[in-house]
Scaffold this active site. Structure first.
Site, PDB file in Angstrom:
ATOM      1  N   ARG A 184       0.923  -5.141  -4.960  1.00  0.00           N
ATOM      2  CA  ARG A 184       0.929  -6.533  -3.969  1.00  0.00           C
ATOM      3  C   ARG A 184       1.526  -7.811  -5.430  1.00  0.00           C
ATOM      4  NH1 ARG A 184      -2.858  -3.316  -1.054  1.00  0.00           N
ATOM      5  NH2 ARG A 184      -1.799  -2.531   0.436  1.00  0.00           N
ATOM      6  N   ASP A 197       2.111   0.224  11.888  1.00  0.00           N
ATOM      7  CA  ASP A 197       2.120  -1.164  12.443  1.00  0.00           C
ATOM      8  C   ASP A 197       3.676  -1.978  12.785  1.00  0.00           C
ATOM      9  OD1 ASP A 197       2.459  -0.872  10.014  1.00  0.00           O
ATOM     10  OD2 ASP A 197       0.392  -3.277  10.264  1.00  0.00           O
ATOM     11  N   THR A 254       4.424   3.144   5.678  1.00  0.00           N
ATOM     12  CA  THR A 254       3.174   2.436   5.453  1.00  0.00           C
ATOM     13  C   THR A 254       2.533   3.215   6.640  1.00  0.00           C
ATOM     14  OG1 THR A 254       1.650   0.542   6.883  1.00  0.00           O
ATOM     15  CG2 THR A 254       3.093   0.842   7.194  1.00  0.00           C
ATOM     16  N   ASP A 275       4.668  -3.694   5.949  1.00  0.00           N
ATOM     17  CA  ASP A 275       5.011  -5.194   6.790  1.00  0.00           C
ATOM     18  C   ASP A 275       5.045  -6.269   5.828  1.00  0.00           C
ATOM     19  OD1 ASP A 275       5.197  -6.313   9.047  1.00  0.00           O
ATOM     20  OD2 ASP A 275       2.755  -7.615   8.970  1.00  0.00           O
ATOM     21  N   ARG A 334      -4.989  -1.692   9.301  1.00  0.00           N
ATOM     22  CA  ARG A 334      -5.535  -3.300   8.946  1.00  0.00           C
ATOM     23  C   ARG A 334      -5.040  -3.652  10.344  1.00  0.00           C
ATOM     24  NH1 ARG A 334      -3.366  -5.718   4.391  1.00  0.00           N
ATOM     25  NH2 ARG A 334      -2.476  -3.615   3.222  1.00  0.00           N
ATOM     26  N   ASP A 337      -0.166   2.716   8.234  1.00  0.00           N
ATOM     27  CA  ASP A 337      -0.300   2.045   9.444  1.00  0.00           C
ATOM     28  C   ASP A 337       0.420   2.354  11.032  1.00  0.00           C
ATOM     29  OD1 ASP A 337      -2.404   1.031   7.801  1.00  0.00           O
ATOM     30  OD2 ASP A 337      -1.766  -0.656   7.610  1.00  0.00           O
ATOM     31  N   GLY A 385       0.770  -1.424  -0.291  1.00  0.00           N
ATOM     32  CA  GLY A 385      -0.220   0.131   0.056  1.00  0.00           C
ATOM     33  C   GLY A 385       0.715   1.943   0.096  1.00  0.00           C
TER      34      GLY A 385
HETATM   35  O1  F6P Z   1      -1.410  -1.715   4.882  1.00  0.00           O
HETATM   36  C1  F6P Z   1      -2.219   0.321   4.240  1.00  0.00           C
HETATM   37  C2  F6P Z   1      -3.538   0.050   3.921  1.00  0.00           C
HETATM   38  O2  F6P Z   1      -3.719   0.879   3.804  1.00  0.00           O
HETATM   39  C3  F6P Z   1      -4.386  -0.504   4.816  1.00  0.00           C
HETATM   40  O3  F6P Z   1      -4.713   0.387   6.448  1.00  0.00           O
HETATM   41  C4  F6P Z   1      -5.636  -1.163   4.271  1.00  0.00           C
HETATM   42  O4  F6P Z   1      -6.500  -2.443   4.718  1.00  0.00           O
HETATM   43  C5  F6P Z   1      -4.851  -1.182   3.411  1.00  0.00           C
HETATM   44  O5  F6P Z   1      -3.513  -0.537   2.874  1.00  0.00           O
HETATM   45  C6  F6P Z   1      -5.985  -1.770   2.425  1.00  0.00           C
HETATM   46  O6  F6P Z   1      -5.191  -2.043   1.214  1.00  0.00           O
HETATM   47  P1  F6P Z   1      -5.696  -1.538  -0.518  1.00  0.00           P
HETATM   48  O7  F6P Z   1      -5.180  -0.623  -0.704  1.00  0.00           O
HETATM   49  O8  F6P Z   1      -5.332  -3.074  -0.701  1.00  0.00           O
HETATM   50  O9  F6P Z   1      -6.957  -2.308  -0.751  1.00  0.00           O
END
Ligand code: F6P
Length: 326
Positions: free
Chosen positions: A75, A133, A129, A106, A175, A131, A14
């Site tokens: 990803r 985390d 990130t 992560d 997340r 997050d 992300g």
């Molecule tokens: O890890 C970053 C994040 O933005 C999270 O907070 C969220 O759950 C996820 O990515 C969303 O992913 P995507 O952009 O694939 O919907």
């Protein structure tokens, strides 16, 4: 140990505001130290598709202030397979890349760690990130900007919440981590945060809503961390609607707006320091580490520690929120 002449750099997972600042720092620090830089597009996928370009200093001009990532992100499922990683390694050899800096969260750091150990390949991570985390660093690049985006939104929602005397459940990203929700709640003066790290019984929530909404306040804001554990903002709104039909409840899911925007000063400086430190660490012969920030000092954290451990949430913050939201 073989001399490093060319560094590969990629952004993966992300996106987060400050990824470009980190890319700029890695590119310029490498060139400053006499190394070549190859930018790998679309995260690890670029290693499979061969989307790789040599970067000079001007390739990273005028990007420090931009959100997103100019070298794109993805990803990559193939990279999760041994066959995919083998192909990636072959491409790295072909391109003459001697070491890599990976910029991401992560999942990215986990992939990097597996790859580094399978092929004994030098990698340094820069934790990026929203997050926040990742264990071993007080902050990740992008978190501060996302927090400020949340504040901006909550401040605006509060205007309408207070005019209509409503209760708002605002879902924020994370997340399965409550850093954005909890600190966002403290900083925006919200009444509560529902986070996966603590289990909030519905009765407790209802009690809070009842006392806060009826006694002293005509509107309430509750930040909810997205997560299967919390069930998200909709879940709580539905419960309140069923149990307290008198309340005027609304839900806002902030979503990907939290991932965009120009990085804050804090994130730009953090990304610049970490990107620079990542290159210097590789030149020093360090590998399989992630750069972190601890007490305003840049530190090296073994990737194994950063990935294995869950970042603890400071429980004192919950107390602060509860105390200040009376
Ligand atoms: O890890 C970053 C994040 O933005 C999270 O907070 C969220 O759950 C996820 O990515 C969303 O992913 P995507 O952009 O694939 O919907």
């Amino acid at each position: 140990m073989a001399l490093i002449k060319t560094i590969g750099v990629l952004t993966s997972g992300g996106d987060a505001p400050g990824m470009n600042a980190a890319l700029r720092a890695v590119t310029r620090s490498a060139i400053f130290n006499g190394l070549r830089v190859k930018a790998i597009y679309r995260g690890f996928r670029g290693l499979l598709t061969g989307e790789i370009a040599e970067f000079k200093t001007q390739n990273v001009s005028n990007i420090i202030q931009q959100g997103g990532t100019v070298i794109k992100t993805a990803r990559c499922k193939e990279f999760q397979t041994p066959e995919g990683r083998r192909q990636a390694y072959e491409r790295i050899k072909k391109e003459g890349i001697d070491a890599m800096v990976v910029i991401g969260g992560d999942g990215t750091l986990t992939g990097a760690r597996i790859f580094a150990s399978e092929f004994n390949f030098p990698i340094v991570g820069v934790p990026c990130t929203i997050d926040n985390d990742i264990y071993g660093t007080d902050s990740t690049v992008g978190y501060d900007t996302a927090l400020n985006t949340i504040l901006d939104a909550v401040d605006k929602i509060r205007d309408t919440a207070s005019s209509h005397e409503r209760l708002f459940f605002i879902e924020v990203m994370g997340r399965d981590a409550g850093f954005l929700a909890l600190n966002g709640a403290i900083a925006s003066g919200a009444e509560a945060a529902i986070i996966p790290e603590t289990t909030t019984e519905v009765d407790q929530l209802a009690e809070f809503v009842k006392s806060g909404f009826r006694k002293s306040k005509n509107s309430s804001i509750v930040l909810v961390a997205e997560s299967e554990v919390t069930g998200g903002a909709m879940h709580y709104a539905d419960r309140v609607k069923n149990e307290y039909p008198d309340y005027d409840v609304r839900v806002v899911i902030l979503g990907h707006v939290q991932r965009g925007g120009s990085p804050s000063a804090y994130d730009r400086i953090l990304a610049s320091r970490m990107g620079n430190a990542a290159v210097e660490a590789l030149i020093d012969g360090q590998r399989n580490i992630m750069m972190g920030i601890d007490d305003d000092q840049i530190v090296a954290v073994p990737l194994s520690r950063a990935i294995k451990n869950d970042k603890p949430l400071d429980r004192e913050l919950l107390k602060v929120l509860r105390t200040l939201s009376i």
